[in-house]
Design an enzyme around this catalytic site. Structure first.
Site, mmCIF file in Angstrom:
data_model
loop_
_atom_site.group_PDB
_atom_site.id
_atom_site.type_symbol
_atom_site.label_atom_id
_atom_site.label_comp_id
_atom_site.label_asym_id
_atom_site.label_seq_id
_atom_site.Cartn_x
_atom_site.Cartn_y
_atom_site.Cartn_z
ATOM 1 N N TYR A 52 -20.520 12.969 18.894
ATOM 2 C CA TYR A 52 -19.537 14.371 18.274
ATOM 3 C C TYR A 52 -18.167 13.903 18.257
ATOM 4 O O TYR A 52 -17.185 14.811 17.614
ATOM 5 C CB TYR A 52 -19.675 15.371 19.554
ATOM 6 C CG TYR A 52 -18.938 15.023 20.722
ATOM 7 C CD1 TYR A 52 -19.691 14.198 21.961
ATOM 8 C CD2 TYR A 52 -17.720 15.603 21.114
ATOM 9 C CE1 TYR A 52 -18.671 13.937 22.886
ATOM 10 C CE2 TYR A 52 -16.960 15.305 22.161
ATOM 11 C CZ TYR A 52 -17.404 14.530 23.237
ATOM 12 O OH TYR A 52 -16.738 14.380 24.294
ATOM 13 N N HIS A 54 -12.176 -3.215 2.520
ATOM 14 C CA HIS A 54 -10.732 -3.364 2.996
ATOM 15 C C HIS A 54 -10.401 -2.935 4.404
ATOM 16 O O HIS A 54 -10.084 -3.787 5.172
ATOM 17 C CB HIS A 54 -10.178 -2.478 1.935
ATOM 18 C CG HIS A 54 -8.593 -2.312 1.986
ATOM 19 N ND1 HIS A 54 -8.002 -1.960 0.784
ATOM 20 C CD2 HIS A 54 -7.618 -2.600 2.987
ATOM 21 C CE1 HIS A 54 -6.641 -2.118 0.969
ATOM 22 N NE2 HIS A 54 -6.589 -2.674 2.315
ATOM 23 N N GLU A 99 0.922 -1.193 -0.047
ATOM 24 C CA GLU A 99 0.035 -0.007 0.002
ATOM 25 C C GLU A 99 1.065 1.403 -0.161
ATOM 26 O O GLU A 99 0.295 2.289 0.151
ATOM 27 C CB GLU A 99 -0.978 -0.066 1.153
ATOM 28 C CG GLU A 99 -1.921 -1.209 1.251
ATOM 29 C CD GLU A 99 -2.971 -1.239 0.402
ATOM 30 O OE1 GLU A 99 -2.760 -0.304 -0.739
ATOM 31 O OE2 GLU A 99 -3.692 -2.056 0.290
ATOM 32 N N HIS A 102 -6.676 -2.954 9.160
ATOM 33 C CA HIS A 102 -7.988 -3.562 8.826
ATOM 34 C C HIS A 102 -8.800 -4.057 10.099
ATOM 35 O O HIS A 102 -9.221 -5.154 10.356
ATOM 36 C CB HIS A 102 -7.646 -4.836 8.080
ATOM 37 C CG HIS A 102 -6.670 -4.694 6.968
ATOM 38 N ND1 HIS A 102 -6.559 -5.909 5.886
ATOM 39 C CD2 HIS A 102 -6.354 -3.656 6.122
ATOM 40 C CE1 HIS A 102 -6.125 -5.402 4.876
ATOM 41 N NE2 HIS A 102 -5.822 -4.265 4.930
ATOM 42 N N HIS A 120 -2.533 2.622 8.710
ATOM 43 C CA HIS A 120 -3.325 2.064 7.892
ATOM 44 C C HIS A 120 -3.914 0.601 8.562
ATOM 45 O O HIS A 120 -2.828 0.064 8.941
ATOM 46 C CB HIS A 120 -2.906 1.593 6.237
ATOM 47 C CG HIS A 120 -3.836 0.722 5.755
ATOM 48 N ND1 HIS A 120 -5.123 0.721 5.441
ATOM 49 C CD2 HIS A 120 -3.718 -0.618 5.193
ATOM 50 C CE1 HIS A 120 -5.804 -0.282 5.114
ATOM 51 N NE2 HIS A 120 -4.698 -1.183 4.594
ATOM 52 N N TYR A 172 -8.828 23.720 21.317
ATOM 53 C CA TYR A 172 -8.475 22.916 22.644
ATOM 54 C C TYR A 172 -7.116 22.148 22.572
ATOM 55 O O TYR A 172 -6.584 21.511 23.392
ATOM 56 C CB TYR A 172 -9.498 22.219 23.361
ATOM 57 C CG TYR A 172 -10.257 23.088 24.260
ATOM 58 C CD1 TYR A 172 -10.072 23.925 25.296
ATOM 59 C CD2 TYR A 172 -11.896 22.934 23.709
ATOM 60 C CE1 TYR A 172 -11.021 24.528 26.143
ATOM 61 C CE2 TYR A 172 -12.597 23.872 24.521
ATOM 62 C CZ TYR A 172 -12.313 24.892 25.473
ATOM 63 O OH TYR A 172 -13.122 25.451 26.159
HETATM 64 ZN ZN LIG Z 1 -4.886 -3.197 3.477
#
Ligand SMILES: [Zn+2]
Length: 211
Positions: A113, A155, A73, A94, A92, A208
């Site tokens: 929120y 994914h 990736e 999963h 990243h 903040y």
């Molecule tokens: Zn992935």
């Protein structure tokens, strides 16, 4: 920051993903920006076995330095650094609940929120594209417009931040929000906070220093 320190911090971040329970096997990846490019975790190596020399230095034109192949990736990592000068790290995952929603192509709306942690009134879900492709990178960048996190359909999820701690904190938050949203959906569709309120929360987080 020296590259050696960055490498140690990437390994610590990757291993922390295991401790937080947001990593599934060796399917996620972590990177941090360095001078002239970025350093990213290699493909297919369990995080507990990672050594500094296993990490891969990539230049912005896609060349690699290192004994391992970079995460498949690497393209969206590169494109995020290229298009977002404020971003210093990418995580990243999963992770289970974020990926569950992603498998339903379901974005996370402003049901709570804290969705504003990701920078706006929702966490978008990018359409499905094959992993590792430039097409995936393009839809991910689009889903990250004005945001610091997104889901990737069928994914997983991406969280980005000014540094590794920042990106990891957000990845963990996205997973927590995905779980809460999933849980509320078991009862009924939750009501959604309006855009005016969410803009106020985004502003408060900025004020903040909560990011
Ligand atoms: Zn992935």
């Amino acid at each position: 920051m020296k590259d050696a320190t960055t490498r140690e911090r990437i390994i610590a971040t990757a291993q922390r993903m295991n401790a937080l329970g947001i990593n599934q096997g060796a399917s996620g990846n972590v990177s941090a920006r360095v001078e002239g490019g970025f350093i990213v975790t290699p493909t297919g190596l369990p995080y507990e076995e990672l050594q500094s020399a296993d990490l891969v230095h990539m230049t912005m034109d896609g060349n690699k330095k290192g004994r391992r192949a970079p995460s498949s990736e690497w393209r969206f990592h590169r494109d995020i650094y290229d298009s977002r000068p404020d971003i210093g790290a990418v995580v990243h995952t999963h992770s289970a609940f974020a990926t569950t929603l992603a498998c339903l192509s379901r974005p996370i709306p402003a049901f709570h929120y804290e969705v504003a942690f990701a920078g706006g009134n929702d966490i978008r879900c990018a359409p499905y594209k094959t992993f590792g492709t430039q097409e995936l990178s393009e839809v991910a960048l689009e889903a990250l417009q004005g945001r610091r996190a997104c889901l990737l359909a069928h994914h997983g999820a991406i969280a980005i931040g000014s540094d590794l701690d920042d990106a990891l904190r957000l990845a963990d938050k996205v997973e927590a929000l995905a779980r809460l949203y999933w849980q509320t959906l078991q009862v009924e569709e939750p009501t959604i906070l309006d855009d005016v309120e969410m803009a106020r929360i985004v502003e408060r987080f900025r004020h903040y220093g909560v990011r």
